[in-house]
Design a protein around this motif. Structure first.
Motif, PDB file in Angstrom:
ATOM      1  N   ALA A  35      -7.502 -68.546 -33.355  1.00 55.11           N
ATOM      2  CA  ALA A  35      -7.620 -67.750 -34.447  1.00 55.11           C
ATOM      3  C   ALA A  35      -6.028 -67.249 -35.024  1.00 55.11           C
ATOM      4  O   ALA A  35      -5.908 -67.405 -36.260  1.00 55.11           O
ATOM      5  CB  ALA A  35      -7.921 -66.328 -33.470  1.00 55.11           C
ATOM      6  N   ALA A  36      -5.651 -67.417 -34.082  1.00 54.31           N
ATOM      7  CA  ALA A  36      -3.661 -67.453 -34.737  1.00 54.31           C
ATOM      8  C   ALA A  36      -3.677 -68.447 -35.274  1.00 54.31           C
ATOM      9  O   ALA A  36      -3.282 -69.001 -36.804  1.00 54.31           O
ATOM     10  CB  ALA A  36      -3.160 -67.652 -33.800  1.00 54.31           C
ATOM     11  N   ALA A  37      -4.199 -70.288 -34.941  1.00 54.80           N
ATOM     12  CA  ALA A  37      -4.046 -71.176 -36.432  1.00 54.80           C
ATOM     13  C   ALA A  37      -5.099 -71.371 -37.392  1.00 54.80           C
ATOM     14  O   ALA A  37      -4.384 -71.242 -38.061  1.00 54.80           O
ATOM     15  CB  ALA A  37      -4.925 -72.331 -35.072  1.00 54.80           C
ATOM     16  N   ALA A  38      -5.936 -70.457 -37.395  1.00 51.24           N
ATOM     17  CA  ALA A  38      -6.887 -70.486 -38.900  1.00 51.24           C
ATOM     18  C   ALA A  38      -6.529 -69.271 -39.539  1.00 51.24           C
ATOM     19  O   ALA A  38      -6.285 -69.478 -40.736  1.00 51.24           O
ATOM     20  CB  ALA A  38      -8.313 -69.601 -38.178  1.00 51.24           C
ATOM     21  N   ALA A  39      -5.816 -68.317 -39.127  1.00 52.92           N
ATOM     22  CA  ALA A  39      -4.880 -67.649 -39.970  1.00 52.92           C
ATOM     23  C   ALA A  39      -3.701 -68.134 -40.795  1.00 52.92           C
ATOM     24  O   ALA A  39      -3.536 -67.451 -41.788  1.00 52.92           O
ATOM     25  CB  ALA A  39      -4.526 -66.047 -38.514  1.00 52.92           C
ATOM     26  N   ALA A  40      -3.215 -68.814 -39.759  1.00 52.92           N
ATOM     27  CA  ALA A  40      -1.666 -69.116 -40.237  1.00 52.92           C
ATOM     28  C   ALA A  40      -2.429 -70.162 -41.416  1.00 52.92           C
ATOM     29  O   ALA A  40      -1.599 -70.135 -42.629  1.00 52.92           O
ATOM     30  CB  ALA A  40      -0.793 -69.811 -39.347  1.00 52.92           C
ATOM     31  N   ILE A  41      -3.306 -70.832 -41.384  1.00 54.82           N
ATOM     32  CA  ILE A  41      -3.441 -71.757 -42.591  1.00 54.82           C
ATOM     33  C   ILE A  41      -4.385 -70.810 -43.389  1.00 54.82           C
ATOM     34  O   ILE A  41      -4.070 -71.318 -44.928  1.00 54.82           O
ATOM     35  CB  ILE A  41      -4.870 -72.928 -42.023  1.00 54.82           C
TER      36      ILE A  41
ATOM     37  N   THR B 167       0.711 -80.813 -43.933  1.00 55.01           N
ATOM     38  CA  THR B 167       1.577 -79.303 -44.438  1.00 55.01           C
ATOM     39  C   THR B 167       2.539 -78.990 -43.026  1.00 55.01           C
ATOM     40  O   THR B 167       2.345 -78.905 -42.323  1.00 55.01           O
ATOM     41  CB  THR B 167      -0.018 -77.737 -44.468  1.00 55.01           C
ATOM     42  N   GLY B 168       3.492 -77.861 -43.595  1.00 55.25           N
ATOM     43  CA  GLY B 168       3.886 -76.897 -42.628  1.00 55.25           C
ATOM     44  C   GLY B 168       3.712 -76.759 -41.588  1.00 55.25           C
ATOM     45  O   GLY B 168       4.112 -76.747 -40.673  1.00 55.25           O
ATOM     46  N   VAL B 169       2.567 -76.184 -41.767  1.00 54.49           N
ATOM     47  CA  VAL B 169       1.448 -75.004 -40.627  1.00 54.49           C
ATOM     48  C   VAL B 169       1.186 -76.855 -39.551  1.00 54.49           C
ATOM     49  O   VAL B 169       0.541 -76.500 -38.724  1.00 54.49           O
ATOM     50  CB  VAL B 169       0.216 -74.309 -41.105  1.00 54.49           C
ATOM     51  N   GLY B 170       0.021 -77.955 -40.292  1.00 54.48           N
ATOM     52  CA  GLY B 170      -0.311 -79.225 -40.287  1.00 54.48           C
ATOM     53  C   GLY B 170       0.290 -79.767 -38.878  1.00 54.48           C
ATOM     54  O   GLY B 170       0.489 -79.824 -37.831  1.00 54.48           O
ATOM     55  N   THR B 171       2.119 -79.644 -39.595  1.00 52.46           N
ATOM     56  CA  THR B 171       3.137 -80.614 -38.797  1.00 52.46           C
ATOM     57  C   THR B 171       2.668 -79.311 -37.130  1.00 52.46           C
ATOM     58  O   THR B 171       3.288 -80.461 -36.167  1.00 52.46           O
ATOM     59  CB  THR B 171       4.547 -80.727 -38.750  1.00 52.46           C
ATOM     60  N   MET B 172       2.962 -78.110 -37.195  1.00 55.91           N
ATOM     61  CA  MET B 172       3.010 -77.759 -36.040  1.00 55.91           C
ATOM     62  C   MET B 172       1.802 -77.536 -35.398  1.00 55.91           C
ATOM     63  O   MET B 172       2.071 -77.920 -34.232  1.00 55.91           O
ATOM     64  CB  MET B 172       3.371 -75.601 -36.350  1.00 55.91           C
ATOM     65  N   LEU B 173       0.787 -77.380 -35.903  1.00 50.85           N
ATOM     66  CA  LEU B 173      -0.966 -77.724 -35.151  1.00 50.85           C
ATOM     67  C   LEU B 173      -0.173 -79.336 -34.416  1.00 50.85           C
ATOM     68  O   LEU B 173      -1.011 -78.657 -33.715  1.00 50.85           O
ATOM     69  CB  LEU B 173      -1.812 -77.234 -36.178  1.00 50.85           C
ATOM     70  N   ARG B 174       0.310 -79.454 -35.216  1.00 49.28           N
ATOM     71  CA  ARG B 174      -0.158 -81.475 -34.450  1.00 49.28           C
ATOM     72  C   ARG B 174       0.679 -81.708 -33.538  1.00 49.28           C
ATOM     73  O   ARG B 174       0.116 -82.413 -32.757  1.00 49.28           O
ATOM     74  CB  ARG B 174       0.176 -82.495 -35.524  1.00 49.28           C
TER      75      ARG B 174
END
Length: 199
Positions: free
Chosen positions: A22-28, A76-83
């Motif tokens: 849920a947090a990841a989806a919200a960040a994206i 993306t910045g969020v993508g870098t963190m998620l990966r």
């Protein structure tokens, strides 16, 4: 037994990681906008094609000719963190629940690669692909394609419930260490064009 563990593990995983997803989806949504998820055709057991689910980590940025920019430019910045924390892979628990993937197995790759495997590399299609696998806990993307495929085949030849449990136990430390997220000089991995000796 493996399928039963996959089902129970996927259900438990979806429940336990729901807050993180849920947090990841919200960040994206907040930082990059929709869509939240990204899907792509991947090759599974016996070469069957299925839709793999991930959290979206890249933009659709294109050059003046309309071609997608390379991975590094679109990440993306969020993508870098998620990966970095492998959180982008969590939606694949749904693929496991559907029977398209397993918790443990060779990573599913794009259908175009199937024609580029040699006879030995093609054995990686003898089992369901996994969210994590022997490659992911012994080098990940720091390994070259041929070494990754060799380890996939080793896993198939030595597969057991004990080995799966060992890989699952080593997955969390591997993610925390964040080693091998990408190959040197690449945002992820270069395209597999076939083994040099087979061309």
């Amino acid at each position: 037994m493996k399928r039963a563990i996959d089902i129970m593990g996927a259900i438990a995983g979806l429940a336990l990681t729901a807050p993180a997803m849920a947090a990841a989806a919200a960040a994206i949504l907040l930082c990059d906008g929709p869509p939240v998820f990204w899907t792509q055709d991947r090759t599974g057991l016996h070469g069957r094609v299925f839709k793999l689910w991930k959290f979206r980590t890249m933009s659709e940025a294109r050059d003046g000719s309309g071609r997608l920019l390379d991975d590094a430019a679109r990440l993306t910045g969020v993508g870098t963190m998620l990966r970095a924390w492998s959180l982008d892979e969590l939606p694949q628990l749904w693929n496991v629940l559907k029977g398209e993937m397993s918790l443990v197995g060779p990573r599913p790759l794009v259908p175009a690669y199937r024609e580029r495997y040699n006879a030995i590399q093609g054995r990686r299609l003898e089992t369901r692909p996994g969210i994590t696998g022997w490659c992911q806990v012994t080098g990940r993307n720091a390994l070259g394609w041929e070494e990754k495929f060799a380890r996939d085949v080793w896993y198939i030849e030595h597969g057991s419930l004990w080995l799966d449990l060992k890989i699952l136990a080593r997955t969390v430390p591997a993610v925390v260490r964040r080693r091998g997220i990408s190959q040197a000089g690449h945002a992820t991995m270069p395209e597999f064009m076939g083994s040099a000796r087979d061309r």
